[in-house]
Design a protein around this motif. Sequence first.
Motif, PDB file in Angstrom:
ATOM      1  N   SER A  74      28.958  35.317   0.653  1.00  9.69           N
ATOM      2  CA  SER A  74      27.578  34.821   0.675  1.00  9.69           C
ATOM      3  C   SER A  74      26.803  35.511  -0.445  1.00  9.69           C
ATOM      4  O   SER A  74      26.284  36.614  -0.272  1.00  9.69           O
ATOM      5  N   LEU A  75      26.760  34.862  -1.599  1.00  9.71           N
ATOM      6  CA  LEU A  75      26.003  35.436  -2.712  1.00  9.71           C
ATOM      7  C   LEU A  75      24.506  35.184  -2.566  1.00  9.71           C
ATOM      8  O   LEU A  75      23.693  35.860  -3.207  1.00  9.71           O
TER       9      LEU A  75
ATOM     10  N   GLU B  84      17.722  35.448  -2.634  1.00  5.30           N
ATOM     11  CA  GLU B  84      18.052  36.649  -3.403  1.00  5.30           C
ATOM     12  C   GLU B  84      17.554  37.939  -2.764  1.00  5.30           C
ATOM     13  O   GLU B  84      18.013  39.022  -3.130  1.00  5.30           O
ATOM     14  N   TYR B  85      16.623  37.839  -1.824  1.00  5.87           N
ATOM     15  CA  TYR B  85      16.163  39.055  -1.142  1.00  5.87           C
ATOM     16  C   TYR B  85      17.257  39.645  -0.255  1.00  5.87           C
ATOM     17  O   TYR B  85      17.222  40.825   0.114  1.00  5.87           O
ATOM     18  N   LYS B  86      18.247  38.834   0.084  1.00  2.56           N
ATOM     19  CA  LYS B  86      19.392  39.327   0.862  1.00  2.56           C
ATOM     20  C   LYS B  86      20.486  39.876  -0.054  1.00  2.56           C
ATOM     21  O   LYS B  86      21.098  40.909   0.216  1.00  2.56           O
ATOM     22  N   GLU B  87      20.746  39.148  -1.120  1.00  6.42           N
ATOM     23  CA  GLU B  87      21.811  39.472  -2.072  1.00  6.42           C
ATOM     24  C   GLU B  87      21.592  38.569  -3.267  1.00  6.42           C
ATOM     25  O   GLU B  87      21.027  37.480  -3.142  1.00  6.42           O
ATOM     26  N   ASP B  88      22.004  38.997  -4.450  1.00  2.65           N
ATOM     27  CA  ASP B  88      21.999  38.074  -5.579  1.00  2.65           C
ATOM     28  C   ASP B  88      23.347  38.152  -6.273  1.00  2.65           C
ATOM     29  O   ASP B  88      24.212  38.950  -5.906  1.00  2.65           O
TER      30      ASP B  88
ATOM     31  N   GLY C 239      26.063  41.135  -5.697  1.00  2.00           N
ATOM     32  CA  GLY C 239      27.268  40.722  -4.987  1.00  2.00           C
ATOM     33  C   GLY C 239      28.523  40.974  -5.797  1.00  2.00           C
ATOM     34  O   GLY C 239      29.539  41.454  -5.276  1.00  2.00           O
ATOM     35  N   CYS C 240      28.469  40.664  -7.082  1.00  2.00           N
ATOM     36  CA  CYS C 240      29.625  40.891  -7.954  1.00  2.00           C
ATOM     37  C   CYS C 240      29.897  42.382  -8.140  1.00  2.00           C
ATOM     38  O   CYS C 240      31.056  42.812  -8.200  1.00  2.00           O
TER      39      CYS C 240
ATOM     40  N   CYS D 187      32.211  31.634  -3.578  1.00  2.00           N
ATOM     41  CA  CYS D 187      30.918  31.710  -2.902  1.00  2.00           C
ATOM     42  C   CYS D 187      30.705  30.496  -2.000  1.00  2.00           C
ATOM     43  O   CYS D 187      31.137  29.388  -2.308  1.00  2.00           O
ATOM     44  N   LEU D 188      30.056  30.740  -0.881  1.00  2.00           N
ATOM     45  CA  LEU D 188      29.754  29.698   0.085  1.00  2.00           C
ATOM     46  C   LEU D 188      28.575  28.850  -0.394  1.00  2.00           C
ATOM     47  O   LEU D 188      27.731  29.335  -1.158  1.00  2.00           O
TER      48      LEU D 188
END
Length: 242
Positions: free
Chosen positions: A62-63, A69-73, A77-78, A91-92
């Motif tokens: 989950s990118l 993007e507040y969770k992950e970007d 993620g990479c 990515c989902l």
Amino acid sequence: MSILIKNVEIFDTQSPFHQQVKNVLIENGKIARITDENVTAESEIDGTNLKLSAGWVDMRVSLNDPGFEYKEDLESGCAAAAKGGITELLCLPNTKPVIQSKDTLTYLKLKSASQIVSVHSSGAISQDCKGEEMTEMLDMNKAGAIAFTDGHNPIWHNGILLKSLQYLDKINGLVIQKSFDKYLSKNGQMHEGINSTLLGFKAIPSISEYMSVQKDIELLKYAGTGRLHFSCISTKEAVELI
């Protein structure tokens, strides 16, 4: 630049050095030598009690980019993937907008081009991953989608799952299914059992998963074609069915 990883156990079933402790010399980002000898390098890493393997692949990431993007970007993620030995990830599609168009796939392709890990995209099977209307999967495949799924959601619509298996056969496309009954699992927090009862948590019964897996296998048989991958399987009954 040269790096020497000393006394590391190689773990690669396709390598003649599988499960052997060796010194591995890396020059300019490529393995130049695997040996028992001591060789010189600009930098050394002590691999004692460590294992060295080919890069791992995470098929369910989950990118959250774009839209959450507040969770992950994509960058964070990479970076996390690389730290964990993941060199390729899928990515989902559960982003905002959902990955269901050429534009979103192009955005991800351009943004991920400079990342240290390889980023692959899955496309949504149904519009907005709601399970009500099919997406243009062949167009997405041409734009770079390598698999199709509704991600966090099950493909609950039997007609859409059946048509997707048949539709994608012409490109040898892969359907990824998270099999569970969305009503039996609704608001569930953990597996149903003694512990869920003692803790007072709303539980998810095993039948939610294995009944859905059984149904999906029968649909695959009926389709007579297609490739179906089950994701996140957690019950012994489902494993036995598969």
